[in-house]
Design a protein around this motif. Structure first.
Motif, PDB file in Angstrom:
ATOM      1  N   ALA A  59      -7.035  -2.766  -2.295  1.00 22.31           N
ATOM      2  CA  ALA A  59      -6.192  -3.266  -3.389  1.00 22.31           C
ATOM      3  C   ALA A  59      -4.893  -3.839  -2.836  1.00 22.31           C
ATOM      4  CB  ALA A  59      -5.912  -2.139  -4.391  1.00 22.31           C
ATOM      5  N   ALA A  60      -4.306  -3.169  -1.853  1.00 21.02           N
ATOM      6  CA  ALA A  60      -3.070  -3.668  -1.243  1.00 21.02           C
ATOM      7  C   ALA A  60      -3.324  -4.993  -0.527  1.00 21.02           C
ATOM      8  CB  ALA A  60      -2.513  -2.632  -0.272  1.00 21.02           C
ATOM      9  N   ALA A  67       3.066   6.430  -7.018  1.00 15.94           N
ATOM     10  CA  ALA A  67       2.112   7.350  -7.651  1.00 15.94           C
ATOM     11  C   ALA A  67       2.320   8.803  -7.217  1.00 15.94           C
ATOM     12  CB  ALA A  67       0.682   6.911  -7.326  1.00 15.94           C
ATOM     13  N   GLY A 121       0.820  -1.217   0.000  1.00 15.02           N
ATOM     14  CA  GLY A 121       0.000   0.000   0.000  1.00 15.02           C
ATOM     15  C   GLY A 121       0.847   1.257   0.000  1.00 15.02           C
ATOM     16  N   GLN A 122       1.817   1.295   0.900  1.00 15.76           N
ATOM     17  CA  GLN A 122       2.660   2.487   0.992  1.00 15.76           C
ATOM     18  C   GLN A 122       3.548   2.647  -0.242  1.00 15.76           C
ATOM     19  OE1 GLN A 122       4.358   3.534   4.662  1.00 15.76           O
ATOM     20  NE2 GLN A 122       2.282   3.887   5.336  1.00 15.76           N
ATOM     21  N   GLU A 135       2.960   1.584  -3.306  1.00 16.67           N
ATOM     22  CA  GLU A 135       2.127   2.020  -4.439  1.00 16.67           C
ATOM     23  C   GLU A 135       1.861   3.522  -4.361  1.00 16.67           C
ATOM     24  OE1 GLU A 135       0.926   0.655  -7.247  1.00 16.67           O
ATOM     25  OE2 GLU A 135       1.926  -1.258  -6.845  1.00 16.67           O
ATOM     26  N   ALA A 136       1.614   4.030  -3.154  1.00 15.86           N
ATOM     27  CA  ALA A 136       1.391   5.466  -2.987  1.00 15.86           C
ATOM     28  C   ALA A 136       2.658   6.246  -3.350  1.00 15.86           C
ATOM     29  CB  ALA A 136       0.957   5.771  -1.557  1.00 15.86           C
ATOM     30  N   LEU A 151      -3.581   6.470   2.966  1.00 17.46           N
ATOM     31  CA  LEU A 151      -4.260   5.589   2.015  1.00 17.46           C
ATOM     32  C   LEU A 151      -5.766   5.610   2.232  1.00 17.46           C
ATOM     33  CD1 LEU A 151      -1.955   2.427   2.080  1.00 17.46           C
ATOM     34  CD2 LEU A 151      -1.831   4.416   0.577  1.00 17.46           C
ATOM     35  N   ARG A 205       1.932   9.973  -4.157  1.00 12.67           N
ATOM     36  CA  ARG A 205       0.960  10.349  -3.118  1.00 12.67           C
ATOM     37  C   ARG A 205       1.545  10.126  -1.728  1.00 12.67           C
ATOM     38  NH1 ARG A 205      -2.046   6.903  -6.232  1.00 12.67           N
ATOM     39  NH2 ARG A 205      -2.309   5.497  -4.473  1.00 12.67           N
ATOM     40  N   GLU A 252      -7.524   1.972  -1.822  1.00 19.37           N
ATOM     41  CA  GLU A 252      -6.088   1.651  -1.877  1.00 19.37           C
ATOM     42  C   GLU A 252      -5.729   0.559  -0.868  1.00 19.37           C
ATOM     43  OE1 GLU A 252      -4.232   5.963  -3.023  1.00 19.37           O
ATOM     44  OE2 GLU A 252      -5.302   5.739  -1.116  1.00 19.37           O
ATOM     45  N   ARG A 253      -6.302   0.638   0.313  1.00 19.07           N
ATOM     46  CA  ARG A 253      -6.046  -0.399   1.319  1.00 19.07           C
ATOM     47  C   ARG A 253      -6.594  -1.745   0.857  1.00 19.07           C
ATOM     48  NH1 ARG A 253      -7.863   3.684   4.693  1.00 19.07           N
ATOM     49  NH2 ARG A 253      -9.783   2.543   5.124  1.00 19.07           N
TER      50      ARG A 253
END
Length: 169
Positions: free
Chosen positions: A139-140, A125, A118-119, A121-122, A132, A127, A136-137
Motif C-alpha cells: 500500500a505504501a 495507526a 509506510g512508517q 501510516e503505522a 510493516l 503500530r 502495508e509495504r
C-alpha cells in the motif's frame, strides 16, 4: 570496503576527530545533521577540514516535504527524541551559508516516499513502524509513486533533502 580499496576512513564523533585542516576533498553527511545538537558549529568544523573548493554532500528528512505536511506529528521523519533539528531546503541552505559554505544547491531527490509513508501510516495507526507487513509495504509503494513523481517535479517538497555545497576557493 573502502579501507580494503586503500581509502583512509575515519569514524567516530566530530569532537574527538583530529584532521589536518584543508585535507579533505569531500564530506558526506547521510542522515546525520538532524542528530547534531549544534549543526552550524559542526558544519563550520567540517568546512575547516575541506580543501578550498572541497564540497559537502548532505541528506536529511525534509520538514517541508509532503509527508511532514500530511502526517504532521505522526510523520516518521520527526523521530523524537533522536532527531534534534529538522530542516527544510531554505533552512539547510541558510545553515550551510552561516557555516561559511557557498553555492549550496538542492539536488535531485531520493525517491524514498515509500519508506516515509509506510512508517507514518503505522505511527498513525499506533503500530510499530519498523514491523510493516507485506500488505502495508505494498500500500505504501502504491501511494509513494505519486509522491515521488511530484518530488521529481518539485524537490523542495520531497521527503528528504539532498544538498551539495562548497568551501570557498
Amino acid at each position: 570496503m573502502a579501507q580494503q580499496q586503500g581509502f583512509e576512513i575515519g569514524t567516530g564523533g566530530l569532537a574527538g576527530t583530529q584532521l589536518t585542516p584543508g585535507s579533505l576533498d569531500q564530506v558526506t553527511l547521510n542522515h546525520v545533521i538532524e542528530h547534531l545538537h549544534d549543526p552550524v558549529a559542526a558544519l563550520r568544523r567540517l568546512r575547516g577540514w575541506l580543501r578550498p573548493g572541497g564540497r559537502i554532500w548532505l541528506q536529511t528528512p525534509n520538514i517541508e516535504g509532503a509527508g511532514a505536511q500530511h502526517y504532521a506529528a505522526g510523520w516518521c521523519g520527526l523521530e523524537p527524541p533522536r532527531h534534534l533539528v529538522m530542516f527544510g531546503p531554505r533552512s539547510l541552505r541558510l545553515g550551510l551559508e552561516r557555516a561559511g559554505f557557498e553555492r549550496a544547491e538542492l539536488m535531485a531527490p531520493q525517491l524514498d516516499a515509500q519508506f516515509y509513508i509506510g512508517q507514518s501510516e503505522a505511527i498513525r495507526a499506533g503500530r510499530e513502524p519498523y514491523g510493516l507487513g507485506r500488505a502495508e509495504r505494498r500500500a505504501a509503494r502504491r501511494a509513494a509513486r505519486a509522491w515521488d513523481r511530484a518530488a521529481l517535479s518539485d524537490p523542495q517538497h520531497a521527503e528528504s533533502i539532498t544538498m551539495l555545497a562548497y568551501r570557498p576557493a
